[in-house]
Design an enzyme around this catalytic site. Structure first.
Site, PDB file in Angstrom:
ATOM      1  N   CYS A 188     -44.132   3.118  12.047  1.00  0.00           N
ATOM      2  CA  CYS A 188     -44.627   4.282  12.765  1.00  0.00           C
ATOM      3  C   CYS A 188     -46.127   4.434  12.536  1.00  0.00           C
ATOM      4  O   CYS A 188     -46.618   4.290  11.409  1.00  0.00           O
ATOM      5  CB  CYS A 188     -43.883   5.532  12.312  1.00  0.00           C
ATOM      6  N   ASP A 195     -39.749   0.645  11.833  1.00  0.00           N
ATOM      7  CA  ASP A 195     -39.075   0.639  13.131  1.00  0.00           C
ATOM      8  C   ASP A 195     -38.533  -0.769  13.357  1.00  0.00           C
ATOM      9  O   ASP A 195     -39.290  -1.741  13.270  1.00  0.00           O
ATOM     10  CB  ASP A 195     -40.051   1.001  14.262  1.00  0.00           C
ATOM     11  N   GLY A 257     -33.535   9.460  14.366  1.00  0.00           N
ATOM     12  CA  GLY A 257     -33.412  10.857  14.746  1.00  0.00           C
ATOM     13  C   GLY A 257     -32.597  11.061  16.011  1.00  0.00           C
ATOM     14  O   GLY A 257     -32.848  11.996  16.771  1.00  0.00           O
TER      15      GLY A 257
END
Length: 281
Positions: A188, A195, A257
């Site tokens: 990120c 990621d 998320g």
């Protein structure tokens, strides 16, 4: 101009469960595109394909409803949507009453379109599709088609983008290939959190050296950039160094998320890929 450092990323955030469109945080694409040599007219088409797995709201009687949501954000939009702000925005639906799924879909389309197209001289819309529970069992899982580069036993020692690893056989006849890898990892831009993704590279033109291409994909491993920016960087590096006649770069990142993002960039107009997620997503 919104800057990534001003986004909710890396900061404590209150849980807002009543609808709040102000939670969406658009970030201009322009700065990062200029960094990789993308001019006013990008040499690619495509979209950012989002999948939301944690969408819920209340019906008019207060009963919770759930759905999956697919979002198609054209790469022509002047902004990306920062992913944590997207999650916070979606959570704001949790205790909000809506007439039905159609009203939720319309609200999502209006809000995300405004954020993504903010500042554009001729704003347009984004695509929004809701999948209700009766359709959940139709969701497919499949891996990328193509020749998997991960079979190659290569030595890797560079973990920030190294476009000089990319070479092509300019003195030989053109080829058409589809090459894939599950070894894409970046971090990120703001938090540095990992990621994970898989990438599919389809091209025609001078044959790209496969060992160098795999080493190049691995070289993103310690690179801090948003998903959309990584894919555009990859497209531009291959486009400028290997000079294909046609090129498509498509990455499917694992969810974080409750959201996953799958950026798709292509040098020539074509249909967007089917929304089929990989096993890791």
């Amino acid at each position: 101009m919104n800057h990534p450092d001003h986004s909710p990323l890396g900061k404590a955030s209150a849980y807002v469960d009543q609808y709040d469109v102000s939670l969406l945080f658009p970030i201009p694409r322009l700065t990062k595109r200029a960094e990789i040599g993308v001019g006013e007219t990008p040499p690619f088409f495509g979209a950012d394909l989002w999948m939301a797995f944690e969408l819920s709201w209340l019906n008019l009687r207060g009963k919770p409803q759930v759905a999956l949501a697919q979002f198609t954000i054209p790469c022509e939009t002047p902004n990306i949507i920062e992913s944590k702000s997207f999650k916070l925005y979606l959570n704001s639906f949790n205790n909000t009453r809506f007439l039905d799924a159609a009203e939720v879909q319309a609200r999502l389309r209006t809000d995300i379109s405004e954020a993504a197209w903010r500042g554009a001289p001729q704003p347009s819309s984004v695509g929004v599709k809701l999948l209700l529970p009766e359709l959940f069992d139709r969701e497919d899982v499949a891996e990328f088609d193509g020749l998997n580069l991960d079979r190659l036993d290569v030595e890797c020692s560079r973990y920030t983008p190294a476009p000089d690893l990319l070479t092509a056989a300019f003195d030989e006849g053109p080829v058409a290939e589809v090459l894939t890898s599950n070894l894409l990892k970046s971090n990120c831009l703001v938090t540095g959190q990992p990621d994970w993704g898989s990438v599919r590279i389809s091209y025609s033109g001078p044959q790209i050296n496969q060992e160098g291409l795999l080493q190049y994909i691995v070289s993103f491993r310690n690179h801090n950039e948003f998903h959309e920016q990584c894919v555009e960087r990859m497209f531009m590096d291959i486009w400028t160094r290997c000079k294909p006649l046609k090129l498509t770069v498509y990455a499917r990142y694992t969810r974080r998320g409750g959201l996953d993002i799958s950026p798709f960039r292509t040098s020539h107009p074509q249909a967007l890929p089917a929304a089929v997620r990989t096993a890791r997503q």
